[in-house]
Design a protein around this motif. Structure first.
Motif, PDB file in Angstrom:
ATOM      1  N   GLN A  26       0.835  -1.218   0.000  1.00  0.00           N
ATOM      2  CA  GLN A  26       0.000   0.000   0.000  1.00  0.00           C
ATOM      3  C   GLN A  26       0.865   1.261   0.000  1.00  0.00           C
ATOM      4  OE1 GLN A  26      -2.634   0.331   3.402  1.00  0.00           O
ATOM      5  NE2 GLN A  26      -3.394  -1.736   3.042  1.00  0.00           N
ATOM      6  N   ALA A  27       1.888   1.257   0.849  1.00  0.00           N
ATOM      7  CA  ALA A  27       2.731   2.452   0.968  1.00  0.00           C
ATOM      8  C   ALA A  27       3.440   2.749  -0.352  1.00  0.00           C
ATOM      9  CB  ALA A  27       3.745   2.273   2.102  1.00  0.00           C
ATOM     10  N   LEU A  28       3.937   1.691  -1.005  1.00  0.00           N
ATOM     11  CA  LEU A  28       4.625   1.890  -2.289  1.00  0.00           C
ATOM     12  C   LEU A  28       3.655   2.411  -3.342  1.00  0.00           C
ATOM     13  CD1 LEU A  28       6.811  -1.366  -2.408  1.00  0.00           C
ATOM     14  CD2 LEU A  28       7.666   0.977  -2.213  1.00  0.00           C
ATOM     15  N   GLU A  29       2.443   1.830  -3.337  1.00  0.00           N
ATOM     16  CA  GLU A  29       1.436   2.248  -4.326  1.00  0.00           C
ATOM     17  C   GLU A  29       1.058   3.715  -4.124  1.00  0.00           C
ATOM     18  OE1 GLU A  29      -1.846  -0.507  -4.577  1.00  0.00           O
ATOM     19  OE2 GLU A  29      -3.057   1.080  -5.503  1.00  0.00           O
ATOM     20  N   ARG A  30       0.827   4.078  -2.870  1.00  0.00           N
ATOM     21  CA  ARG A  30       0.441   5.471  -2.592  1.00  0.00           C
ATOM     22  C   ARG A  30       1.556   6.445  -2.928  1.00  0.00           C
ATOM     23  NH1 ARG A  30      -4.487   6.209   0.281  1.00  0.00           N
ATOM     24  NH2 ARG A  30      -3.953   8.339   0.819  1.00  0.00           N
ATOM     25  N   ALA A  31       2.799   5.989  -2.763  1.00  0.00           N
ATOM     26  CA  ALA A  31       3.940   6.858  -3.087  1.00  0.00           C
ATOM     27  C   ALA A  31       4.201   6.871  -4.592  1.00  0.00           C
ATOM     28  CB  ALA A  31       5.180   6.370  -2.344  1.00  0.00           C
ATOM     29  N   GLY A  32       3.641   5.884  -5.294  1.00  0.00           N
ATOM     30  CA  GLY A  32       3.937   5.754  -6.733  1.00  0.00           C
ATOM     31  C   GLY A  32       5.379   5.329  -6.958  1.00  0.00           C
ATOM     32  N   VAL A  33       5.883   4.499  -6.035  1.00  0.00           N
ATOM     33  CA  VAL A  33       7.281   4.057  -6.119  1.00  0.00           C
ATOM     34  C   VAL A  33       7.295   2.550  -6.383  1.00  0.00           C
ATOM     35  CG1 VAL A  33       9.357   3.665  -4.704  1.00  0.00           C
ATOM     36  CG2 VAL A  33       8.191   5.891  -4.614  1.00  0.00           C
ATOM     37  N   ASP A  34       8.086   2.142  -7.368  1.00  0.00           N
ATOM     38  CA  ASP A  34       8.240   0.712  -7.601  1.00  0.00           C
ATOM     39  C   ASP A  34       9.246   0.152  -6.596  1.00  0.00           C
ATOM     40  OD1 ASP A  34       7.575  -1.429  -9.803  1.00  0.00           O
ATOM     41  OD2 ASP A  34       9.685  -1.691  -9.230  1.00  0.00           O
ATOM     42  N   LYS A  35       9.023  -1.099  -6.190  1.00  0.00           N
ATOM     43  CA  LYS A  35       9.921  -1.683  -5.165  1.00  0.00           C
ATOM     44  C   LYS A  35      11.376  -1.694  -5.621  1.00  0.00           C
ATOM     45  CE  LYS A  35       9.130  -6.433  -6.627  1.00  0.00           C
ATOM     46  NZ  LYS A  35       8.611  -7.762  -6.337  1.00  0.00           N
ATOM     47  N   THR A  36      11.586  -1.748  -6.948  1.00  0.00           N
ATOM     48  CA  THR A  36      12.967  -1.794  -7.452  1.00  0.00           C
ATOM     49  C   THR A  36      13.688  -0.450  -7.267  1.00  0.00           C
ATOM     50  OG1 THR A  36      12.177  -1.206  -9.645  1.00  0.00           O
ATOM     51  CG2 THR A  36      12.454  -3.566  -9.184  1.00  0.00           C
ATOM     52  N   ALA A  37      12.907   0.598  -6.942  1.00  0.00           N
ATOM     53  CA  ALA A  37      13.525   1.925  -6.774  1.00  0.00           C
ATOM     54  C   ALA A  37      13.935   2.200  -5.328  1.00  0.00           C
ATOM     55  CB  ALA A  37      12.548   3.012  -7.254  1.00  0.00           C
ATOM     56  N   LEU A  38      13.603   1.271  -4.416  1.00  0.00           N
ATOM     57  CA  LEU A  38      13.964   1.499  -3.008  1.00  0.00           C
ATOM     58  C   LEU A  38      15.483   1.408  -2.826  1.00  0.00           C
ATOM     59  CD1 LEU A  38      11.234  -0.601  -1.132  1.00  0.00           C
ATOM     60  CD2 LEU A  38      11.438   1.908  -1.195  1.00  0.00           C
ATOM     61  N   ASP A  39      15.989   2.241  -1.921  1.00  0.00           N
ATOM     62  CA  ASP A  39      17.430   2.235  -1.628  1.00  0.00           C
ATOM     63  C   ASP A  39      17.751   1.550  -0.306  1.00  0.00           C
ATOM     64  OD1 ASP A  39      18.176   3.785  -3.893  1.00  0.00           O
ATOM     65  OD2 ASP A  39      17.384   5.560  -2.874  1.00  0.00           O
ATOM     66  N   MET A  40      16.748   1.430   0.571  1.00  0.00           N
ATOM     67  CA  MET A  40      17.021   0.882   1.901  1.00  0.00           C
ATOM     68  C   MET A  40      15.713   0.527   2.593  1.00  0.00           C
ATOM     69  SD  MET A  40      18.795   2.869   5.090  1.00  0.00           S
ATOM     70  CE  MET A  40      19.803   1.998   6.264  1.00  0.00           C
TER      71      MET A  40
END
Ligand code: COA
Length: 327
Positions: free
Chosen positions: A62-76
């Motif tokens: 949910q948090a990734l979707e709301r942020a519009g961030v793909d999991k592959t873009a996470l740094d940490m």
């Protein structure tokens, strides 16, 4: 220096609702006793075999979707929990595996009820110093398997529940987002709220005569310190942000006990209308309590862009922490 901004929130609680009266199956207790002393009506228990990383997955999605961030873009990933799947490695490693995240740093922190605010502070620092751009902060707890369900366990056993919350913190040129975070510890009170065993002080670490497997809490001492420290740390965050107590839109206290939040509000001179509370539904979910509240507040429309908020937490250690944020 970039700003550190929370761009997405999410939460998950297990389906099984355990009402106060349901606890009578284990304890000599009552709905009146529990509600009057803590403000809790019910909590959620997950089935055996579920760990904090499992509870975290829907919250993180949910948090990734709301942020519009793909999991592959996470740094940490920073994962706050006091109830990890195993002695080592940490829950963040299991989350990394289960969600097939990139091979990014996956850091567990053990700051108990203050864990989420500590995690947020870590994310804030990595982002503001330019090392990372997107950090996932998770608070997730599987408490129910740690509770003493024998008659002796009633004082602590009625207070806690399972659940998970997550936020995505991103670097941004427009802020301010996280204005400041403030962290404290006082280890002299470590033994007032702890699970002492299994302990690496003993050989074998795990033996049939373990007596300290369940949480011990000196409730009155914890209560007293919680009110003072949560108030102090809220005031510290207010001062650092230059905000008057009444100009804050929402206070998000750690959901330990309604009476702790009410005493704190009273001492600051605020009404409880500004305190976002979820304890009646979920009990104390330790590191998960603040991110669950943030996510619910956003979804029910209470928490809106541009609002000023204060997070304040207190827990085992003793630890306490706060944050001032413009949402
Ligand atoms: N149901 C019914 N009676 C209970 C009970 C339960 N679940 N647990 C304890 N009792 C009894 C006690 O045995 C005691 O009985 P006695 O007077 O015959 O000895 C009586 O209730 C009062 O117990 P006490 O411990 O003095 O209650 P309290 O008013 O201090 O409330 C807490 C207990 C735990 C609710 C309270 O101390 C508290 O909220 N502390 C902080 C907890 C917290 O927030 N922890 C997490 C911090 S992160």
């Amino acid at each position: 220096m970039p700003y550190a901004v929370i761009t997405g929130t999410g939460h998950y609680v297990p389906e099984k609702v355990v009402k106060n009266d349901d606890l009578k199956a284990f304890y000599d207790t009552s709905d009146e006793w529990i509600y009057e002393r803590s403000g809790i009506r019910e909590r959620r228990f997950a089935p055996e075999g579920v760990g904090p990383a499992d509870l975290a997955i829907p919250a993180v999605k949910q948090a990734l979707e709301r942020a519009g961030v793909d999991k592959t873009a996470l740094d940490m990933v920073v994962f706050a929990t006091l109830s990890p799947e195993c002695w080592f490695p940490g829950s963040a490693c299991f989350l990394q595996e289960k969600m097939d995240l990139p091979t990014i740093p996956a850091l567990d922190i053990r700051m108990q009820c203050s864990g989420f605010v500590y995690g947020l502070s870590i994310a804030e620092q990595y982002i503001k110093n330019g090392m990372y751009r997107r950090v996932l902060v998770v608070g997730a707890e599987m408490q129910s398997t740690s509770l003493d369900l024998s008659p002796e366990g009633r004082t602590v056993g009625v207070l806690f529940g399972d659940g998970a919350g997550a936020v995505v913190v991103e670097a941004s040129q427009t802020g301010p987002g996280i204005v400041s975070t403030h962290l404290h510890t006082q280890g002299k009170y470590a033994r007032e709220l702890w699970i002492p065993e299994p302990s690496s002080l003993k050989r074998p670490k795990v033996s049939p005569d373990l007596k300290g497997l369940y949480p011990y809490m000196n409730g009155k001492e914890v209560f007293k310190h919680a009110v003072v420290r949560m108030k102090e740390s809220a005031l510290e965050a207010l001062e650092s942000a230059g905000w008057a107590p009444e100009e804050v839109d929402w206070y998000f206290p750690h959901q330990a006990n309604y009476r702790i939040a009410a005493a704190m509000a009273d001492q600051i001179g605020l009404s409880m209308d500004k305190f976002y509370m979820t304890i009646h539904k979920y009990g104390n979910t330790t590191a998960a309590s603040i991110p669950i509240s943030l996510s619910e507040a956003e979804r029910d429309g209470s928490l809106k862009k541009g609002q000023k908020i204060i997070l304040t937490a207190f827990g085992s250690g003793f630890t306490w922490a706060s944050a001032a944020i413009v949402w």
